[in-house]
Enzyme design. Structure first.
Site, mmCIF file in Angstrom:
data_model
loop_
_atom_site.group_PDB
_atom_site.id
_atom_site.type_symbol
_atom_site.label_atom_id
_atom_site.label_comp_id
_atom_site.label_asym_id
_atom_site.label_seq_id
_atom_site.Cartn_x
_atom_site.Cartn_y
_atom_site.Cartn_z
ATOM 1 N N GLY B 327 0.908 -1.143 -0.133
ATOM 2 C CA GLY B 327 0.088 -0.050 -0.033
ATOM 3 C C GLY B 327 0.803 1.217 -0.056
ATOM 4 O O GLY B 327 0.499 2.329 -0.891
ATOM 5 N N GLY B 328 1.889 1.136 0.752
ATOM 6 C CA GLY B 328 2.884 2.465 0.819
ATOM 7 C C GLY B 328 3.695 2.433 -0.420
ATOM 8 O O GLY B 328 3.456 3.704 -1.051
ATOM 9 N N TRP B 330 2.427 1.904 -3.436
ATOM 10 C CA TRP B 330 1.198 2.147 -4.476
ATOM 11 C C TRP B 330 1.519 3.774 -4.549
ATOM 12 O O TRP B 330 1.029 4.329 -5.448
ATOM 13 C CB TRP B 330 0.084 1.628 -4.011
ATOM 14 C CG TRP B 330 -0.962 2.009 -5.103
ATOM 15 C CD1 TRP B 330 -1.248 1.354 -6.313
ATOM 16 C CD2 TRP B 330 -1.987 3.034 -4.852
ATOM 17 N NE1 TRP B 330 -2.363 1.920 -7.001
ATOM 18 C CE2 TRP B 330 -2.799 3.077 -5.960
ATOM 19 C CE3 TRP B 330 -2.042 3.866 -3.757
ATOM 20 C CZ2 TRP B 330 -3.813 3.883 -5.957
ATOM 21 C CZ3 TRP B 330 -3.322 4.775 -4.040
ATOM 22 C CH2 TRP B 330 -3.992 4.734 -5.152
ATOM 23 N N HIS B 331 1.315 4.438 -3.381
ATOM 24 C CA HIS B 331 1.454 5.744 -3.002
ATOM 25 C C HIS B 331 2.582 6.419 -3.994
ATOM 26 O O HIS B 331 2.190 7.786 -4.530
ATOM 27 C CB HIS B 331 1.364 6.305 -1.912
ATOM 28 C CG HIS B 331 0.182 5.901 -1.269
ATOM 29 N ND1 HIS B 331 -0.170 4.780 -0.474
ATOM 30 C CD2 HIS B 331 -0.936 6.757 -1.092
ATOM 31 C CE1 HIS B 331 -1.420 4.945 -0.069
ATOM 32 N NE2 HIS B 331 -2.107 6.157 -0.369
ATOM 33 N N GLY B 332 3.734 5.813 -4.462
ATOM 34 C CA GLY B 332 4.694 6.469 -5.240
ATOM 35 C C GLY B 332 5.904 5.830 -5.311
ATOM 36 O O GLY B 332 6.177 4.992 -4.030
#
Lengths: 404, 491
Positions: B327-328, B330-332
């Site tokens: 998830g982390g 995925w943010h960038g």
């Protein structure tokens, strides 16, 4: 009932926009429309203050000038486009001075101004800080101001239907009412130094403040002499500026502006950039000569730039900004105005060529020795202040209190 | 195109709306769908058309894969003959991940490889296609749903509409096929619904105001703070981190409000994405309130396939942690996002362990810990590197300097003996006492007030709602553009 809800909102919104737009059009906080001006209501265009890049990008086209003077705030505050030194054939003149402009920005602003085909002459005031390769473009520059795609937005929406404009209109009324004799931002781009430094009481403090900010990048975020460098790109931008003028058959004159010797002299020495300063002069001399463009140097330790720092001064507001009187001297010299040239000191303004540059640089060194000798204590104090600033000390607000 | 732009509000939205319902009124339902797809693709291509083929290719590919999987279910006899659906699914998912990997993570991968292996590969400087993280996730979900036999229909136009429908295209919410398609087909959604339109205008106005007025106000301090992290004093560091915490919430939830509002005008209900996240009393609670559709995606398509909590206690913890790490990222494409994800992963694990012990905590204390944890982890989310994050945190724990406002100097001068100075206490972030007031109001706002979703539920076409909506809308539109300011040389 639901239908009425949103229709009412749309109508209300429309009415608000019409009212706000009309109000901003009349008050005209950016001085873009100039249909109504009344002392005590809107003579002081407060909106321009922090939005000079935006305002000038529009003004330069609406004013349709024949001559542009492009430079930093040194020209913005000190060179009057209506000056008697400028021959009639050059007028109308637009003061395209922009605070802390970079050479790359000079290029962008020049290209933008040339969208108006009336421009025949360009005078560019060069500054050492303008070429700092550590920061090639000012981060405040919004490239959208040059983009035709955003013309509608820049010309009408921003100055009329925006909260910023509404707020600036209110500020304009407030300040215009409180200071009826203040009128700072002119349609021809000029901002007289007397108006910038409205109510200045202590020249020395303003000098110190300006010296401090030029030396300590932490205070300003914009890089000056503490963090300075030169690279090929800044010179190629410079070449491009000249090439653009040549391509458009523009009469171009270049000059290096005269900041006070305490700043564009001692400030550069203390930050260990003096050799680079000389190198910069050599390089731009070579480039201008190769491209057959005249280049003048007004900087150094001449009778103008070494004026004693006290209150009041004749030549300077602060270490960086000269008065209109000096602006006139520069114009008289570079435009070779027969009636006034005799008033310009001979040492003020030297034409640079590859043949004269070395002797000129040598002369500056000699002048400096003389200046140090006769101002020993003052320069010592100055140096210790510079070292403090370079070491990252915060400027004590009390040091600049009571400037105005 | 952005929702908070003139071209969207004054041209795109009214025109799209008008033609969509006009076509429906003429009973040209297929044409109205095609129109909506066309409008959405126009919306997508507004700034840069070069990624249009990419999104169209991605849609065509995923539709084919999804159909191939679904077809196997609809004609059971072929199962044994053809390629197993699981293989098709795997190919589909891997292709999507490779596409995302190429566009989003290539330079990140090269940089790390260069550091680790000492190679000197050049960075590719690939421009991230708009919304790629969102449309990739949406379509992976579609493939998995197809594999699970939850996809009932196969129509290319419908599928394209589901993926491109402009309200959710650029920034979510992340949708499920099954929650969208029936809505597009329902006949009663094909006529203008004045109630939905009113509620949409109301919610859009709130969202716009949250984004362009509130979030942008906080942004100026957060940006200034993160630009000068090494100089931040105690109050500046706190103001910086809190400003960013509020900026992010008002920005993202405001944008989502606008997405939901616009969809609602077309009688489409998108799932809610935010539910007062800063009211959360623990970290799990936070993730049920923040970017809800992402949490839902991560749960349904990563956590559960990994085994969820059905494979023993240790695996459960490992699964939770992995989900947050992914998830982390995925943010960038940055280690800072991985660190941020890892922090949340650890917190979730600790929370679960605490819950297993069956202990309770005082409500205020629980909120206080949760909020501060989130506030601190956002610093890692925002900072461009470890040093920057570390600088802000050092400032917050008083390691730099403590400066109190000047007006307190004559009362509290004795404090200067303890290394506390007086001066421009928020000057490095261009703030003043007003900054403090607005931060406190922001905190009060997110804790005390009802959120935009709750307000929309209560919505009635009263004069009261009318006035507030008008005010928010007018002020929001007036704030759409700012003339970039030159902050120095203020005299």
């Amino acid at each position: 009932m639901y239908k009425k809800f949103y229709l009412n909102i749309f109508i209300l919104a429309l009415i608000s926009f019409v009212l706000i737009g009309s109000f901003n059009f009349i008050i005209d906080p950016y001085g873009l429309f100039r249909n109504f001006e009344k002392v005590g209501i809107n003579q002081q265009k407060e909106g321009v203050r922090n939005k000079i890049r935006y305002v000038k990008s529009i003004q330069v086209l609406t004013q349709n000038p024949k001559t542009l003077i492009i430079a930093s705030s040194r020209v913005h505050d000190g060179v009057n486009p209506e000056s008697a030194m400028i021959p009639k054939t050059y007028k109308p003149v637009y003061n395209y001075g922009i605070p802390m402009i970079r050479i790359k920005e000079v290029k962008l602003f020049l290209l933008h101004a040339l969208k108006s085909h009336n421009v025949k002459n360009v005078i560019i005031g060069l500054d050492f800080f303008m070429f700092n390769s550590k920061e090639k473009l000012n981060h405040e520059l919004d490239p959208k101001i040059f983009d035709n795609k955003f013309q509608m937005l820049n010309l009408y929406i921003k100055p009329l239907i925006s909260a910023t404009a509404l707020n600036d209109s209110i500020q304009t009324i407030k300040i215009s009412h409180a200071y009826k004799d203040r009128k700072e931002f002119f349609a021809n781009g000029y901002r007289p130094g007397s108006q910038v430094n409205f109510g200045l009481k202590n020249y020395e403090k303003l000098h110190n403040y300006m010296n401090w900010t030029f030396l300590s990048s932490r205070q300003t975020e914009t890089l000056y002499y503490e963090n300075y460098g030169l690279d090929e790109e800044v010179f190629s931008d410079f070449k491009e500026v000249i090439a653009i003028c040549k391509k458009n058959h523009i009469n171009l004159i270049l000059y290096i502006s005269p900041a006070h010797a305490n700043l564009d002299g001692e400030g550069i020495v203390v930050s260990k950039n003096f050799a680079l300063f000389e190198e910069w002069k050599r390089k731009i001399t070579k480039i201008s000569d190769d491209m057959k463009i005249p280049l003048w140097d007004f900087s150094g330790y001449n009778s103008i730039t070494t004026e004693a720092v006290k209150t009041p001064m004749k030549n300077y507001w602060d270490s960086s900004h000269f008065t209109e009187k000096i602006g006139d001297l520069i114009l008289a010299k570079i435009l070779n105005n027969k009636d006034y040239i005799s008033t310009v000191p001979i040492s003020f303004g030297v034409k640079l060529t590859p043949e004269t540059i070395e002797s000129h640089l040598h002369q500056i060194k000699l002048d400096r020795q003389l200046y140090l000798k006769s101002n020993f204590h003052e320069i010592n104090d100055l140096h210790s202040m510079y070292i403090k600033a370079l070491n990252g000390a915060k400027q004590d607000p009390k040091e600049i209190e009571g400037m105005f | 195109m952005l929702f908070n732009s003139y071209e969207f509000i004054f041209f795109f939205l009214p025109i799209t709306f008008g033609i969509y319902f006009w076509l429906n009124k003429k009973r040209l339902t297929q044409a109205s769908k095609a129109w909506m797809v066309f409008a959405s693709l126009f919306f997508y291509s507004w700034w840069n058309i070069i990624y249009l083929p990419l999104i169209l290719g991605s849609i065509l590919f995923n539709f084919s894969v999804g159909s191939a999987i679904s077809r196997i279910y609809s004609t059971p006899t072929t199962i044994k003959k053809g390629i197993p659906p699981k293989t098709i699914l795997a190919v589909g998912i891997i292709s999507n991940i490779l596409l995302l990997g190429y566009f989003k993570y290539m330079d990140f991968f090269i940089t790390n490889a260069n550091t680790l292996a000492g190679t000197h590969w050049d960075l590719m400087h690939i421009v991230l296609p708009l919304g790629i993280s969102f449309f990739t996730f949406t379509q992976i979900a579609y493939l998995v749903d197809a594999y699970r036999g939850e996809v009932k229909e196969m129509d290319y136009l419908n599928y394209t509409l589901f993926v491109t429908f402009f309200p959710h295209l650029l920034a979510g919410p992340i949708l499920h096929h099954k929650e969208m398609m029936p809505q597009f087909d329902a006949l009663r959604n094909k006529v203008i619904n004045h109630k939905n339109l009113s509620a949409g205008v109301f919610l859009f106005s709130i969202g716009l105001f949250k984004k362009v007025v509130i979030a942008d106000t906080f942004a100026q301090w957060a940006n200034a703070g993160f630009e000068t992290t090494q100089a931040l004093n105690f109050f500046e560091a706190w103001a910086t981190s809190l400003s960013y915490t509020f900026q992010l919430y008002f920005d993202f939830s405001g944008y989502t409000d606008m997405a939901l509002a616009v969809a609602l005008m077309f009688n489409i209900k998108l799932p809610i994405n935010f539910n007062s996240p800063y009211k959360a009393l623990n970290i799990q609670d936070f993730w049920r309130r923040w970017h809800i559709t992402l949490s839902r995606f991560l749960r349904d398509y990563i956590y559960i396939p990994l085994g969820g909590n059905r494979t023993g206690e240790f695996r459960t913890y490992a699964n939770l942690f992995t989900v947050f790490l992914i998830g982390g990222l995925w943010h960038g494409a940055s280690w800072m996002f991985v660190i941020w994800g890892a922090m949340h992963g650890i917190a979730i694990v600790l929370h679960r362990a605490w819950q297993q012990m069956g202990k309770k905590m005082n409500t205020f204390l629980a909120w206080f810990i949760t909020f501060n944890f989130i506030n601190i982890t956002w610093i890692f989310f925002r900072a461009k590197d470890w040093t920057q994050a570390n600088n802000v945190i050092s400032g917050m724990i008083g390691k730099h300097e403590i400066t109190l406002p000047n007006f307190l100097a004559h009362k509290l001068l004795f404090l200067s003996n303890f290394g506390i100075s007086f001066g421009g206490f928020l000057s490095n972030i261009n703030g003043d006492i007003l900054t403090l007031v607005i931060i406190i109001l922001g905190l009060g706002g997110v804790l005390v007030f009802k959120n935009s979703m709750q307000l929309t539920k209560q919505f009635k076409p009263t004069l009261y709602f009318q006035l507030w909506t008008s005010l928010a809308l007018v002020y929001g539109i007036l704030s759409l553009t700012k003339i970039s300011e030159f902050l120095y040389f203020n005299f």
